[in-house]
Design a protein around this motif. Structure first.
Motif, PDB file in Angstrom:
ATOM      1  N   LEU A 242       2.132  12.270   6.246  1.00 44.23           N
ATOM      2  CA  LEU A 242       2.695  11.893   6.929  1.00 44.23           C
ATOM      3  C   LEU A 242       1.761  11.466   8.018  1.00 44.23           C
ATOM      4  N   ALA A 243       0.977  11.891   8.654  1.00 40.74           N
ATOM      5  CA  ALA A 243       0.386  10.964   9.682  1.00 40.74           C
ATOM      6  C   ALA A 243      -0.321  10.075   9.694  1.00 40.74           C
ATOM      7  N   ILE A 244      -0.485   9.695   8.127  1.00 37.58           N
ATOM      8  CA  ILE A 244      -0.844   7.735   8.382  1.00 37.58           C
ATOM      9  C   ILE A 244       0.683   7.426   7.966  1.00 37.58           C
ATOM     10  N   CYS A 245       1.671   7.601   7.476  1.00 36.54           N
ATOM     11  CA  CYS A 245       3.324   7.300   8.162  1.00 36.54           C
ATOM     12  C   CYS A 245       3.475   7.315   9.409  1.00 36.54           C
ATOM     13  N   ALA A 246       3.621   8.381   9.547  1.00 32.58           N
ATOM     14  CA  ALA A 246       3.415   8.539  11.337  1.00 32.58           C
ATOM     15  C   ALA A 246       3.193   6.883  11.805  1.00 32.58           C
TER      16      ALA A 246
ATOM     17  N   LEU B 216       1.044  -1.077   0.074  1.00 33.35           N
ATOM     18  CA  LEU B 216       0.013   0.216  -0.112  1.00 33.35           C
ATOM     19  C   LEU B 216       0.481   1.456  -0.368  1.00 33.35           C
ATOM     20  N   PHE B 217       1.969   1.492   0.730  1.00 31.52           N
ATOM     21  CA  PHE B 217       2.876   2.355   0.832  1.00 31.52           C
ATOM     22  C   PHE B 217       3.839   2.275  -0.768  1.00 31.52           C
ATOM     23  N   VAL B 218       4.038   1.372  -0.718  1.00 29.86           N
ATOM     24  CA  VAL B 218       4.594   2.053  -2.657  1.00 29.86           C
ATOM     25  C   VAL B 218       3.644   2.361  -3.531  1.00 29.86           C
ATOM     26  N   LEU B 219       2.178   2.089  -2.900  1.00 28.26           N
ATOM     27  CA  LEU B 219       1.242   2.224  -4.077  1.00 28.26           C
ATOM     28  C   LEU B 219       1.205   3.915  -3.647  1.00 28.26           C
ATOM     29  N   PHE B 220       1.061   4.388  -2.895  1.00 29.32           N
ATOM     30  CA  PHE B 220       0.693   5.159  -1.900  1.00 29.32           C
ATOM     31  C   PHE B 220       2.317   6.093  -2.961  1.00 29.32           C
ATOM     32  N   ALA B 221       3.335   6.135  -3.336  1.00 32.32           N
ATOM     33  CA  ALA B 221       4.316   6.362  -3.151  1.00 32.32           C
ATOM     34  C   ALA B 221       4.499   6.689  -5.144  1.00 32.32           C
ATOM     35  N   ALA B 222       3.619   5.377  -5.369  1.00 36.80           N
ATOM     36  CA  ALA B 222       3.258   5.547  -7.376  1.00 36.80           C
ATOM     37  C   ALA B 222       2.573   6.472  -7.472  1.00 36.80           C
ATOM     38  N   LEU B 223       2.271   7.025  -6.656  1.00 36.98           N
ATOM     39  CA  LEU B 223      -0.105   7.856  -7.350  1.00 36.98           C
ATOM     40  C   LEU B 223       1.082   9.613  -6.625  1.00 36.98           C
ATOM     41  N   GLN B 224       2.291   9.531  -5.667  1.00 33.16           N
ATOM     42  CA  GLN B 224       2.979  10.840  -6.615  1.00 33.16           C
ATOM     43  C   GLN B 224       3.343  10.435  -7.732  1.00 33.16           C
ATOM     44  N   TYR B 225       2.881   9.918  -9.162  1.00 37.06           N
ATOM     45  CA  TYR B 225       4.398  11.057  -9.936  1.00 37.06           C
ATOM     46  C   TYR B 225       4.555  12.385 -10.457  1.00 37.06           C
ATOM     47  N   ASN B 226       3.014  12.094  -9.794  1.00 40.04           N
ATOM     48  CA  ASN B 226       1.862  13.482 -11.590  1.00 40.04           C
ATOM     49  C   ASN B 226       1.697  14.362 -10.110  1.00 40.04           C
ATOM     50  N   ASP B 227       2.785  14.511  -9.011  1.00 40.17           N
ATOM     51  CA  ASP B 227       2.715  15.693  -7.859  1.00 40.17           C
ATOM     52  C   ASP B 227       3.755  17.059  -8.115  1.00 40.17           C
ATOM     53  N   GLN B 228       3.543  17.821  -8.031  1.00 34.61           N
ATOM     54  CA  GLN B 228       5.041  18.837  -8.184  1.00 34.61           C
ATOM     55  C   GLN B 228       6.035  18.396  -7.465  1.00 34.61           C
ATOM     56  N   ASP B 229       5.715  17.991  -5.684  1.00 36.63           N
ATOM     57  CA  ASP B 229       7.197  18.146  -5.173  1.00 36.63           C
ATOM     58  C   ASP B 229       6.935  16.814  -5.280  1.00 36.63           C
ATOM     59  N   PHE B 230       6.760  15.552  -6.547  1.00 35.69           N
ATOM     60  CA  PHE B 230       6.787  14.130  -6.593  1.00 35.69           C
ATOM     61  C   PHE B 230       8.334  13.453  -5.765  1.00 35.69           C
ATOM     62  N   TYR B 231       9.182  14.538  -6.151  1.00 33.43           N
ATOM     63  CA  TYR B 231      11.102  13.938  -5.629  1.00 33.43           C
ATOM     64  C   TYR B 231      10.911  14.181  -3.930  1.00 33.43           C
ATOM     65  N   ILE B 232       9.735  14.442  -3.145  1.00 33.10           N
ATOM     66  CA  ILE B 232      10.169  14.662  -1.750  1.00 33.10           C
ATOM     67  C   ILE B 232       8.542  13.604  -1.468  1.00 33.10           C
ATOM     68  N   TRP B 233       7.820  13.085  -1.853  1.00 34.76           N
ATOM     69  CA  TRP B 233       6.286  12.258  -1.378  1.00 34.76           C
ATOM     70  C   TRP B 233       7.166  10.706  -2.173  1.00 34.76           C
ATOM     71  N   ILE B 234       7.577  10.885  -2.864  1.00 39.87           N
ATOM     72  CA  ILE B 234       7.625   9.080  -3.524  1.00 39.87           C
ATOM     73  C   ILE B 234       8.313   9.093  -2.341  1.00 39.87           C
ATOM     74  N   PRO B 235      10.057   9.838  -2.231  1.00 40.33           N
ATOM     75  CA  PRO B 235      10.874   8.550  -0.447  1.00 40.33           C
ATOM     76  C   PRO B 235       9.927   8.650   0.066  1.00 40.33           C
ATOM     77  N   ILE B 236       9.295   9.809   0.858  1.00 44.16           N
ATOM     78  CA  ILE B 236       8.697   9.547   2.042  1.00 44.16           C
ATOM     79  C   ILE B 236       7.355   8.623   2.210  1.00 44.16           C
ATOM     80  N   TYR B 237       6.673   7.969   1.406  1.00 46.89           N
ATOM     81  CA  TYR B 237       6.329   7.199   0.980  1.00 46.89           C
ATOM     82  C   TYR B 237       7.398   5.579   0.791  1.00 46.89           C
ATOM     83  N   LEU B 238       7.907   5.289   0.033  1.00 46.46           N
ATOM     84  CA  LEU B 238       8.402   4.399  -0.202  1.00 46.46           C
ATOM     85  C   LEU B 238       9.264   4.183   1.024  1.00 46.46           C
ATOM     86  N   ILE B 239       9.930   4.959   1.817  1.00 46.01           N
ATOM     87  CA  ILE B 239      11.029   4.810   2.863  1.00 46.01           C
ATOM     88  C   ILE B 239      10.231   3.857   3.738  1.00 46.01           C
ATOM     89  N   VAL B 240       8.464   4.630   4.016  1.00 46.82           N
ATOM     90  CA  VAL B 240       8.301   3.600   4.663  1.00 46.82           C
ATOM     91  C   VAL B 240       7.604   2.105   4.518  1.00 46.82           C
TER      92      VAL B 240
END
Length: 119
Positions: free
Chosen positions: A99-103, A9-33
């Motif tokens: 971030l709350a979901i990750c935490a 699920l967290f990998v999926l969350f990361a994949a869904l960030q690909y079209n975000d303007q700050d994807f380079y921040i959010w993809i690692p945030i979800y992938l790390i979890v």
């Protein structure tokens, strides 16, 4: 098996960030979890590392505190109206809740790891 699903699920969350303007921040945030949970499922975890990682995610949430207060003062307007963020608070609140979901997930895995470590 459940750990693999949660990690997925967290990998999926990361994949869904690909079209975000700050994807380079959010993809690692979800992938790390996702990776941490997957490693926990494999029996490879370090409680101290999990706690430190959780601390970083909580600090990230705290950095959104002024935006959360502003959103509450504005009457908690909907952040789910459309996928495009029409106002800045929509993006800030979505990031805060991400971030709350990750935490929450990391906190749960810290709890599991501490139970394993004490037994």
């Amino acid at each position: 098996m459940a750990h693999k699903i949660v990690a997925g699920l967290f990998v999926l969350f990361a994949a869904l960030q690909y079209n975000d303007q700050d994807f380079y921040i959010w993809i690692p945030i979800y992938l790390i979890v996702g990776v941490v949970i997957w490693m926990y499922g494999k029996g490879k975890f370090n409680l101290r590392f999990l706690q430190i990682l959780l601390g970083f995610y909580v600090l990230g949430m705290i950095s959104y505190y002024p935006d959360v207060i502003s959103w509450i003062k504005d009457g908690t307007p909907s952040i789910t109206g459309s996928m495009k963020a029409e106002s800045p608070f929509v993006e800030f609140m979505r990031e805060f809740f991400g971030l709350a979901i990750c935490a929450i997930a990391l906190g749960y895995y810290c709890y599991l790891a501490s139970k394993k470590a004490s037994s």
